[in-house]
Design a protein around this motif. Sequence first.
Motif, short mmCIF file in Angstrom:
data_model
loop_
_atom_site.label_atom_id
_atom_site.label_comp_id
_atom_site.label_asym_id
_atom_site.label_seq_id
_atom_site.Cartn_x
_atom_site.Cartn_y
_atom_site.Cartn_z
N PRO A 287 0.80 -1.23 0.00
CA PRO A 287 0.00 0.00 0.00
C PRO A 287 0.83 1.27 0.00
CG PRO A 287 0.01 -0.97 2.17
CD PRO A 287 0.75 -1.92 1.29
N GLU A 288 2.16 1.15 0.04
CA GLU A 288 3.04 2.31 -0.09
C GLU A 288 4.46 1.81 -0.31
OE1 GLU A 288 4.49 4.08 3.91
OE2 GLU A 288 2.39 3.54 4.28
N TYR A 289 5.35 2.72 -0.66
CA TYR A 289 6.77 2.40 -0.75
C TYR A 289 7.51 3.25 0.28
CZ TYR A 289 11.55 1.96 -2.38
OH TYR A 289 12.90 1.72 -2.44
N PRO A 290 8.43 2.65 1.11
CA PRO A 290 8.94 1.29 1.01
C PRO A 290 7.99 0.21 1.51
CG PRO A 290 9.98 2.41 2.84
CD PRO A 290 9.16 3.43 2.12
N GLY A 291 7.11 0.52 2.47
CA GLY A 291 6.14 -0.46 2.91
C GLY A 291 6.77 -1.79 3.25
N ARG A 292 6.44 -2.82 2.47
CA ARG A 292 6.95 -4.17 2.73
C ARG A 292 8.35 -4.40 2.15
NH1 ARG A 292 1.32 -5.39 2.04
NH2 ARG A 292 0.49 -6.39 3.91
#
Length: 399
Positions: free
Chosen positions: A108-113
Amino acid sequence: MILRSGMKNTLLYSCIVLLFFTAGCAKVEYAKIDDPAYLRVFNNLNYKIGIDNKDEQLPFLTMLIDPEMDQNGVPVSAKIKGDFLDKRDPYAPPYPSHIGSGTSINNPEYPGRENVLVGPVLNGFDLSSWAQIPSGKHRIVFMFRPKNDIPFFNLDPKLKKNVLIDTTIVLDHKEVYTLHVLQKDYDTKRNGIYLRKENFHKLPLSDSSLYVNFYNMSAKGYWQADNDIKGGNIYGKGAIGNGIKDEMNIFLTLYKNANVNTLKITGYSGKYMGRLVRNSDVLEVAPYYNFPLFADATAGGIHTEMWQRFDFLAPGMDITNIPYGPTDMETDGNWASINCLTPFPNYRQWNEIVLPNMIVNIHSGKYNPRSFATVNTIEIVNGNVYLTTIQRKYAPPVY
């Protein structure tokens, strides 16, 4: 030295165990970035594919920074990749909430996972939700990709040709950036990016106040479009689902307790905060408004259950006499509201959006819980509302 039989066996066993662990452990290489900037990326393309836009690509993306292309213009590698970039969550909490969570690879975003180097604690603010990126000029490309679990560079070449955005950005050394992919024009369906250089870590902010700023990054023409096409008139999106006008006034009301929603805090009932102007192009940081963490003087200075409500009214409208009721979803863009409270056991209105409280309540020292102030950003994009909360680093609890 002569070893007894038992000692020999023990030594042999120890050597075998050591050899096993040595062979089974892989060395992790960390690439240090000497001149980093800090980047966080959100995908705000949240539209549904239906009959009216069936030919459009599903907004499921891969971000490539400084990609290498083959002779056919197909990406074969990139210095930085952010894959499986899905639509953003309504709430971005003050800590990395996605790494290692759940079974989905959708981000759902970067970096996120993504397992990458992240930002440090900068002037007391935790930047672990921002990725380290080499400062300087970069080519950044956002690609449409199929919604499956195959990494981008393993896809069939014909599925790696759908470019959404191909542009250049410049990131300054040790600056903090938030990048948004969003729709710029609702009628033409033109998409683009919005890169904002943040300044919260440079401001003299007090630990005893909460801060919030606002952006309306909706596409040109969104609020004027037909409501049936937008699909905003559904429970959970509130009156804001159909959009608000390009210029609105912001009012703040503070409530003492989530269970007694009519009990407003003296001095903070419909208090004017400022003006909100729709803008999806200019990169200026919106001003931060503030109010005391313990505006409720009866809370005791350690823990407060105070929550926040924001009303958006068209210029000329009176906060004390809003001509709409709690079931009015279609307000012609003249009024909408956001409530920030958790939990909310006895409070829910049909035409209002509910987001988490801006106050962080955690175990700290001998207090469980203790209330802490935060820095917040509320972004409105085509009938959706997003809250990003940033928190300072605090000492861990003492047990």
